[in-house]
Design a protein around this motif. Structure first.
Motif, PDB file in Angstrom:
ATOM      1  N   ARG A   1      38.015  -0.727  31.403  1.00 49.66           N
ATOM      2  CA  ARG A   1      38.330   0.481  31.329  1.00 49.66           C
ATOM      3  C   ARG A   1      38.687   0.842  29.867  1.00 49.66           C
ATOM      4  O   ARG A   1      38.937  -0.361  28.965  1.00 49.66           O
ATOM      5  CB  ARG A   1      39.859   0.578  31.689  1.00 49.66           C
ATOM      6  CG  ARG A   1      39.617   0.863  33.421  1.00 49.66           C
ATOM      7  CD  ARG A   1      38.693   1.725  33.840  1.00 49.66           C
ATOM      8  NE  ARG A   1      39.253   3.228  33.443  1.00 49.66           N
ATOM      9  CZ  ARG A   1      39.806   4.040  34.303  1.00 49.66           C
ATOM     10  NH1 ARG A   1      39.817   3.868  35.499  1.00 49.66           N
ATOM     11  NH2 ARG A   1      40.041   5.351  33.844  1.00 49.66           N
ATOM     12  N   ARG A   2      38.511   1.742  29.038  1.00 48.14           N
ATOM     13  CA  ARG A   2      38.520   2.051  27.764  1.00 48.14           C
ATOM     14  C   ARG A   2      40.040   3.051  27.359  1.00 48.14           C
ATOM     15  O   ARG A   2      40.268   3.145  26.295  1.00 48.14           O
ATOM     16  CB  ARG A   2      37.556   2.898  27.259  1.00 48.14           C
ATOM     17  CG  ARG A   2      36.377   1.992  27.276  1.00 48.14           C
ATOM     18  CD  ARG A   2      35.123   2.606  26.707  1.00 48.14           C
ATOM     19  NE  ARG A   2      34.838   4.232  26.906  1.00 48.14           N
ATOM     20  CZ  ARG A   2      34.375   4.242  28.177  1.00 48.14           C
ATOM     21  NH1 ARG A   2      33.778   3.366  28.851  1.00 48.14           N
ATOM     22  NH2 ARG A   2      34.139   5.384  28.588  1.00 48.14           N
ATOM     23  N   ASN A   3      40.721   3.625  28.444  1.00 48.15           N
ATOM     24  CA  ASN A   3      41.812   4.200  28.349  1.00 48.15           C
ATOM     25  C   ASN A   3      42.977   3.046  28.176  1.00 48.15           C
ATOM     26  O   ASN A   3      43.221   2.488  29.018  1.00 48.15           O
ATOM     27  CB  ASN A   3      41.976   5.180  29.380  1.00 48.15           C
ATOM     28  CG  ASN A   3      43.395   6.042  29.225  1.00 48.15           C
ATOM     29  OD1 ASN A   3      44.310   5.715  28.556  1.00 48.15           O
ATOM     30  ND2 ASN A   3      43.467   7.210  30.047  1.00 48.15           N
ATOM     31  N   PRO A   4      43.633   3.313  26.853  1.00 47.10           N
ATOM     32  CA  PRO A   4      44.557   2.002  26.776  1.00 47.10           C
ATOM     33  C   PRO A   4      45.814   2.132  28.001  1.00 47.10           C
ATOM     34  O   PRO A   4      46.464   1.099  28.068  1.00 47.10           O
ATOM     35  CB  PRO A   4      44.949   2.575  25.578  1.00 47.10           C
ATOM     36  CG  PRO A   4      44.755   3.827  25.001  1.00 47.10           C
ATOM     37  CD  PRO A   4      43.438   4.065  25.895  1.00 47.10           C
TER      38      PRO A   4
ATOM     39  N   SER B   1      43.229  11.848  22.698  1.00 47.96           N
ATOM     40  CA  SER B   1      42.080  11.136  23.436  1.00 47.96           C
ATOM     41  C   SER B   1      41.495  10.021  22.706  1.00 47.96           C
ATOM     42  O   SER B   1      40.071   9.989  22.659  1.00 47.96           O
ATOM     43  CB  SER B   1      41.169  12.313  23.667  1.00 47.96           C
ATOM     44  OG  SER B   1      40.331  12.746  22.402  1.00 47.96           O
TER      45      SER B   1
ATOM     46  N   THR C   1      40.500   6.298  22.583  1.00 48.45           N
ATOM     47  CA  THR C   1      40.103   4.990  23.444  1.00 48.45           C
ATOM     48  C   THR C   1      40.215   3.856  22.805  1.00 48.45           C
ATOM     49  O   THR C   1      40.578   3.931  21.223  1.00 48.45           O
ATOM     50  CB  THR C   1      38.634   5.226  24.108  1.00 48.45           C
ATOM     51  OG1 THR C   1      37.811   5.158  23.292  1.00 48.45           O
ATOM     52  CG2 THR C   1      38.437   6.280  24.902  1.00 48.45           C
ATOM     53  N   VAL C   2      40.178   2.777  23.264  1.00 52.53           N
ATOM     54  CA  VAL C   2      40.247   1.501  22.422  1.00 52.53           C
ATOM     55  C   VAL C   2      39.141   1.337  21.691  1.00 52.53           C
ATOM     56  O   VAL C   2      39.468   0.665  20.700  1.00 52.53           O
ATOM     57  CB  VAL C   2      40.640   0.323  23.111  1.00 52.53           C
ATOM     58  CG1 VAL C   2      42.167   0.367  23.960  1.00 52.53           C
ATOM     59  CG2 VAL C   2      39.601   0.560  24.488  1.00 52.53           C
ATOM     60  N   ASP C   3      38.156   1.781  21.994  1.00 47.86           N
ATOM     61  CA  ASP C   3      36.889   1.732  21.154  1.00 47.86           C
ATOM     62  C   ASP C   3      37.191   2.420  19.751  1.00 47.86           C
ATOM     63  O   ASP C   3      36.784   1.941  18.701  1.00 47.86           O
ATOM     64  CB  ASP C   3      35.641   2.226  21.642  1.00 47.86           C
ATOM     65  CG  ASP C   3      35.275   1.458  22.892  1.00 47.86           C
ATOM     66  OD1 ASP C   3      35.857   0.393  22.952  1.00 47.86           O
ATOM     67  OD2 ASP C   3      34.455   1.948  23.816  1.00 47.86           O
ATOM     68  N   ASP C   4      37.946   3.490  19.794  1.00 46.66           N
ATOM     69  CA  ASP C   4      38.321   4.379  18.451  1.00 46.66           C
ATOM     70  C   ASP C   4      39.227   3.641  17.524  1.00 46.66           C
ATOM     71  O   ASP C   4      39.300   3.956  16.448  1.00 46.66           O
ATOM     72  CB  ASP C   4      38.712   5.660  18.970  1.00 46.66           C
ATOM     73  CG  ASP C   4      37.883   6.557  19.536  1.00 46.66           C
ATOM     74  OD1 ASP C   4      36.709   6.371  19.529  1.00 46.66           O
ATOM     75  OD2 ASP C   4      38.400   7.304  20.581  1.00 46.66           O
TER      76      ASP C   4
ATOM     77  N   GLU D   1      38.533  10.617  32.690  1.00 45.45           N
ATOM     78  CA  GLU D   1      37.664   9.569  31.867  1.00 45.45           C
ATOM     79  C   GLU D   1      36.415   9.277  32.465  1.00 45.45           C
ATOM     80  O   GLU D   1      36.361   8.916  33.877  1.00 45.45           O
ATOM     81  CB  GLU D   1      38.244   8.141  31.506  1.00 45.45           C
ATOM     82  CG  GLU D   1      37.325   7.201  30.668  1.00 45.45           C
ATOM     83  CD  GLU D   1      37.909   5.867  30.749  1.00 45.45           C
ATOM     84  OE1 GLU D   1      37.505   4.970  30.038  1.00 45.45           O
ATOM     85  OE2 GLU D   1      39.101   5.761  31.245  1.00 45.45           O
TER      86      GLU D   1
END
Lengths: 101, 189
Positions: free
Chosen positions: A26-29, A90, A92-95, B81
């Protein structure tokens, strides 16, 4: 027929791996935090099982401390998250890799 | 009866955990987390850890999940998402590999741990001592684990101060404007 101790241990192992898998994909913190809670709960279940297996109250005391640390961790983590997401909704942890210098 | 309770609770726990991982909306994930936590509380009751079951419901389901939902609503990040795209190449494959490895390891550990010799002398206090679960827990907590308990209170104070500092925003200005006001020249950037 009573439930064998090992069933609880297998359930804890399954729950821990589900949480770890979720943390990895998952990428949503916020959801990643929830997956960490899943892993903590799996460990709690294992501690209580061992407490009963070994007839020792110490395992339950450790679970008590895990609960407190989890609460503190969630408070600080969500505080950091709020201050990040307030600037970049919005995200994500990638940002968040944009934080590197 | 025990087996039935265990089976239902295990199903609830695993379905809830799957829901946390695979639901696209963070609000649904939080509600699924509540489901998992209730299942864990049922298993705590089944193992005679009554106090921990109550704390589990009150602290986890009552406080932590509410905090999650509060942050979701506060920030308005309850957008779905897309969990099918994979921005990092190979992330999902690596996750599967790591998960399979940890499944194997943890299962082996559980098999090994179930064969642990029982009946060893208790490290702290035995579970079947005098008093109920709560009395035993309190006795050990305020004697053997007293230092850890006090350290926990320090940890909680640090967490509260940290949360206040992190979430604080000077009134009437965004963080960027505030920094500009305090810069010496005012037009340095």
């Amino acid at each position: 027929m009573s439930v064998d101790y090992s069933w609880y241990l297998f359930l804890g192992a399954a729950l821990f791996t589900i949480g770890a898998y979720g943390l990895l994909i998952r990428r949503n913190p916020l959801v990643m935090f929830m997956c960490i809670e899943l892993m903590l709960n799996a460990v709690n279940l294992t501690f209580v099982t061992f407490s009963r297996m070994l007839n020792d109250i110490g395992g339950q005391v450790v679970v008590f401390f895990v609960l407190v640390v989890a609460a503190a961790e969630v408070v600080v983590g969500l505080g950091i998250l709020v201050s990040i997401l307030r600037r970049r909704p919005s995200a994500t942890v990638d940002d968040i890799s944009a934080l590197k210098g | 009866m025990d087996v039935f309770v265990f089976a239902v609770a295990a199903a609830v726990i695993l379905i809830g955990a799957m829901g946390v991982v695979f639901s696209r909306n963070p609000v649904h994930a939080a509600l699924m987390l509540v489901m998992t936590l209730f299942g864990i509380a049922v298993l705590f009751v089944q193992q005679q850890a009554h106090f921990l079951a109550a704390v589990q419901v009150v602290v986890y389901a009552g406080a932590i999940v509410v905090l999650f939902l509060f942050v979701i609503m506060l920030l308005g990040v309850d957008v779905a998402e897309n969990v099918t795209v994979e921005p990092l190449v190979g992330q999902r494959t690596a996750a599967w590999v790591i998960t399979a490895g940890s499944v194997g390891l943890l299962t082996a550990l559980a098999i090994r741990a179930a064969q642990v010799s029982l009946g060893m002398p208790s490290g702290t206090r035995p579970l079947d001592g005098e008093g109920g679960n709560l009395v035993q827990l309190a006795r050990v907590l305020f004697s053997d684990y007293l230092f850890a308990f006090e350290a926990t209170s320090v940890l909680l104070v640090i967490a509260v101060v940290g949360a206040v500092v992190l979430a604080n925003r000077s009134p009437g200005s965004t963080a960027d404007a505030g920094e500009q006001e305090h810069s010496p020249t005012g037009a340095g950037r």
